[in-house]
Design a protein around this motif. Structure first.
Motif, PDB file in Angstrom:
ATOM      1  N   UNK A  29       0.827  -1.210   0.000  1.00 12.86           N
ATOM      2  CA  UNK A  29       0.000   0.000   0.000  1.00 12.86           C
ATOM      3  C   UNK A  29       0.866   1.267   0.000  1.00 12.86           C
ATOM      4  N   UNK A  30       2.039   1.219   0.612  1.00 14.87           N
ATOM      5  CA  UNK A  30       2.935   2.382   0.569  1.00 14.87           C
ATOM      6  C   UNK A  30       3.423   2.626  -0.854  1.00 14.87           C
ATOM      7  N   UNK A  31       3.695   1.560  -1.603  1.00 17.56           N
ATOM      8  CA  UNK A  31       4.109   1.712  -3.001  1.00 17.56           C
ATOM      9  C   UNK A  31       2.968   2.327  -3.802  1.00 17.56           C
ATOM     10  N   UNK A  32       1.759   1.791  -3.621  1.00 14.79           N
ATOM     11  CA  UNK A  32       0.600   2.313  -4.358  1.00 14.79           C
ATOM     12  C   UNK A  32       0.382   3.793  -4.035  1.00 14.79           C
ATOM     13  N   UNK A  33       0.451   4.151  -2.756  1.00 12.95           N
ATOM     14  CA  UNK A  33       0.274   5.555  -2.369  1.00 12.95           C
ATOM     15  C   UNK A  33       1.372   6.439  -2.954  1.00 12.95           C
ATOM     16  N   UNK A  34       2.599   5.937  -2.945  1.00  9.38           N
ATOM     17  CA  UNK A  34       3.711   6.707  -3.510  1.00  9.38           C
ATOM     18  C   UNK A  34       3.455   7.001  -4.990  1.00  9.38           C
ATOM     19  N   UNK A  35       2.913   6.019  -5.692  1.00  6.95           N
ATOM     20  CA  UNK A  35       2.619   6.197  -7.115  1.00  6.95           C
ATOM     21  C   UNK A  35       1.340   7.000  -7.337  1.00  6.95           C
ATOM     22  N   UNK A  36       0.553   7.200  -6.264  1.00  5.49           N
ATOM     23  CA  UNK A  36      -0.710   7.924  -6.400  1.00  5.49           C
ATOM     24  C   UNK A  36      -1.831   7.040  -6.895  1.00  5.49           C
ATOM     25  N   UNK A  37      -1.709   5.731  -6.678  1.00  4.77           N
ATOM     26  CA  UNK A  37      -2.697   4.765  -7.160  1.00  4.77           C
ATOM     27  C   UNK A  37      -3.371   4.073  -5.985  1.00  4.77           C
ATOM     28  N   UNK A  38      -4.496   3.458  -6.283  1.00  2.75           N
ATOM     29  CA  UNK A  38      -5.201   2.606  -5.337  1.00  2.75           C
ATOM     30  C   UNK A  38      -4.507   1.239  -5.312  1.00  2.75           C
ATOM     31  N   UNK A  39      -4.518   0.558  -4.173  1.00  2.00           N
ATOM     32  CA  UNK A  39      -3.864  -0.763  -4.094  1.00  2.00           C
ATOM     33  C   UNK A  39      -4.521  -1.767  -5.028  1.00  2.00           C
ATOM     34  N   UNK A  40      -5.833  -1.689  -5.188  1.00  2.00           N
ATOM     35  CA  UNK A  40      -6.533  -2.589  -6.112  1.00  2.00           C
ATOM     36  C   UNK A  40      -6.110  -2.357  -7.550  1.00  2.00           C
ATOM     37  N   UNK A  41      -5.906  -1.105  -7.906  1.00  2.00           N
ATOM     38  CA  UNK A  41      -5.451  -0.762  -9.257  1.00  2.00           C
ATOM     39  C   UNK A  41      -4.068  -1.344  -9.505  1.00  2.00           C
ATOM     40  N   UNK A  42      -3.159  -1.144  -8.566  1.00  3.50           N
ATOM     41  CA  UNK A  42      -1.803  -1.677  -8.720  1.00  3.50           C
ATOM     42  C   UNK A  42      -1.835  -3.199  -8.810  1.00  3.50           C
ATOM     43  N   UNK A  99      -0.490  -5.482 -11.970  1.00  3.80           N
ATOM     44  CA  UNK A  99       0.581  -6.465 -11.798  1.00  3.80           C
ATOM     45  C   UNK A  99       0.149  -7.885 -12.154  1.00  3.80           C
ATOM     46  N   UNK A 100      -1.118  -8.231 -11.912  1.00  6.48           N
ATOM     47  CA  UNK A 100      -1.545  -9.591 -12.251  1.00  6.48           C
ATOM     48  C   UNK A 100      -2.092  -9.706 -13.668  1.00  6.48           C
ATOM     49  N   UNK A 101      -2.104  -8.590 -14.412  1.00  5.78           N
ATOM     50  CA  UNK A 101      -2.493  -8.625 -15.812  1.00  5.78           C
ATOM     51  C   UNK A 101      -3.976  -8.503 -16.070  1.00  5.78           C
ATOM     52  N   UNK A 102      -4.775  -8.260 -15.044  1.00  5.97           N
ATOM     53  CA  UNK A 102      -6.212  -8.097 -15.235  1.00  5.97           C
ATOM     54  C   UNK A 102      -6.497  -6.837 -16.047  1.00  5.97           C
ATOM     55  N   UNK A 103      -5.786  -5.772 -15.755  1.00  7.55           N
ATOM     56  CA  UNK A 103      -5.921  -4.517 -16.490  1.00  7.55           C
ATOM     57  C   UNK A 103      -4.634  -4.233 -17.243  1.00  7.55           C
ATOM     58  N   UNK A 145      -1.931  -1.577 -18.376  1.00 10.85           N
ATOM     59  CA  UNK A 145      -1.420  -0.343 -17.797  1.00 10.85           C
ATOM     60  C   UNK A 145      -1.232   0.710 -18.892  1.00 10.85           C
ATOM     61  N   UNK A 146      -1.809   1.908 -18.700  1.00 11.26           N
ATOM     62  CA  UNK A 146      -1.594   2.986 -19.670  1.00 11.26           C
ATOM     63  C   UNK A 146      -0.116   3.375 -19.726  1.00 11.26           C
ATOM     64  N   UNK A 147       0.357   3.855 -20.865  1.00 12.19           N
ATOM     65  CA  UNK A 147       1.776   4.198 -21.019  1.00 12.19           C
ATOM     66  C   UNK A 147       2.306   5.185 -19.970  1.00 12.19           C
ATOM     67  N   UNK A 148       1.505   6.168 -19.589  1.00 16.98           N
ATOM     68  CA  UNK A 148       1.976   7.142 -18.599  1.00 16.98           C
ATOM     69  C   UNK A 148       2.205   6.477 -17.241  1.00 16.98           C
ATOM     70  N   UNK A 149       1.310   5.565 -16.874  1.00 13.26           N
ATOM     71  CA  UNK A 149       1.471   4.856 -15.605  1.00 13.26           C
ATOM     72  C   UNK A 149       2.624   3.856 -15.679  1.00 13.26           C
ATOM     73  N   UNK A 150       2.795   3.231 -16.825  1.00 15.05           N
ATOM     74  CA  UNK A 150       3.917   2.305 -16.990  1.00 15.05           C
ATOM     75  C   UNK A 150       5.237   3.057 -16.838  1.00 15.05           C
ATOM     76  N   UNK A 151       5.313   4.257 -17.391  1.00 10.71           N
ATOM     77  CA  UNK A 151       6.528   5.079 -17.266  1.00 10.71           C
ATOM     78  C   UNK A 151       6.758   5.464 -15.808  1.00 10.71           C
ATOM     79  N   UNK A 152       5.674   5.778 -15.095  1.00  8.04           N
ATOM     80  CA  UNK A 152       5.786   6.131 -13.681  1.00  8.04           C
ATOM     81  C   UNK A 152       6.299   4.944 -12.860  1.00  8.04           C
ATOM     82  N   UNK A 153       5.771   3.764 -13.136  1.00 10.13           N
ATOM     83  CA  UNK A 153       6.203   2.554 -12.424  1.00 10.13           C
ATOM     84  C   UNK A 153       7.650   2.209 -12.763  1.00 10.13           C
TER      85      UNK A 153
END
Length: 163
Positions: free
Chosen positions: A104-117, A121-125, A127-135
């Protein structure tokens, strides 16, 4: 002389090493390092700042430390014994081990919800290019850059009370 009885002397044979020279599991790595240092399990646990039973379970491969609490292991061994990360989820977990932070600290640092992250990561969604660059930027950054991430709450929904 009555006080100088002869006491039988017993010689002990050198024990064969009871650990693998090429450790594969976390427990084997811990046991090898502990034996090299000549420590008891209790002493190794004290050096790591953990409970003796926790150390025993790690060494016997009954349990593993969570990524956010992995730093004592890396400090004791002098390296991270985990295999090289190949997937994005493994890379994030390796970074969490390095920083000693929760998911959850990683998700918060990225500005994302833990469910989104999780879904990224498990491939359900996808990842948009901007978020991939952020990660990717997060994963490529050196450890010293992340002073603020450790100050974030360790669990979602926990707020720091201010008097």
């Amino acid at each position: 002389m009555p006080f100088c009885r002869q006491t039988p002397l017993t010689l002990k044979a050198l024990r064969v090493t009871d650990y693998s020279e090429n450790p594969q599991t976390l427990g084997e790595h811990l046991k090898k390092r502990r034996r090299e240092l000549g420590l008891l399990q209790r002493e190794a646990a004290e050096r790591m700042g953990i409970d003796t039973w926790t150390y025993l379970n790690w060494e016997k491969d009954r349990t593993r430390p969570v990524a956010s609490r992995f730093w004592p292991v890396a400090a004791f061994l002098g390296y991270d014994p985990s295999p090289a990360a190949s997937t994005l989820a493994e890379r994030v977990e390796a970074k969490r081990r390095e920083l000693g932070v929760t998911f959850s600290q990683v998700a918060r640092h990225l500005g994302w919800d833990t469910g989104t992250l999780t879904r990224y990561l498990n491939g359900t969604w996808r990842m948009p290019p901007a978020r991939a660059a952020s990660l990717d930027a997060f994963l490529a950054s050196p450890k010293g850059v992340f002073e603020t991430i450790t100050r974030l709450p360790r669990r979602p929904g926990r707020r720091i009370r201010r008097s």
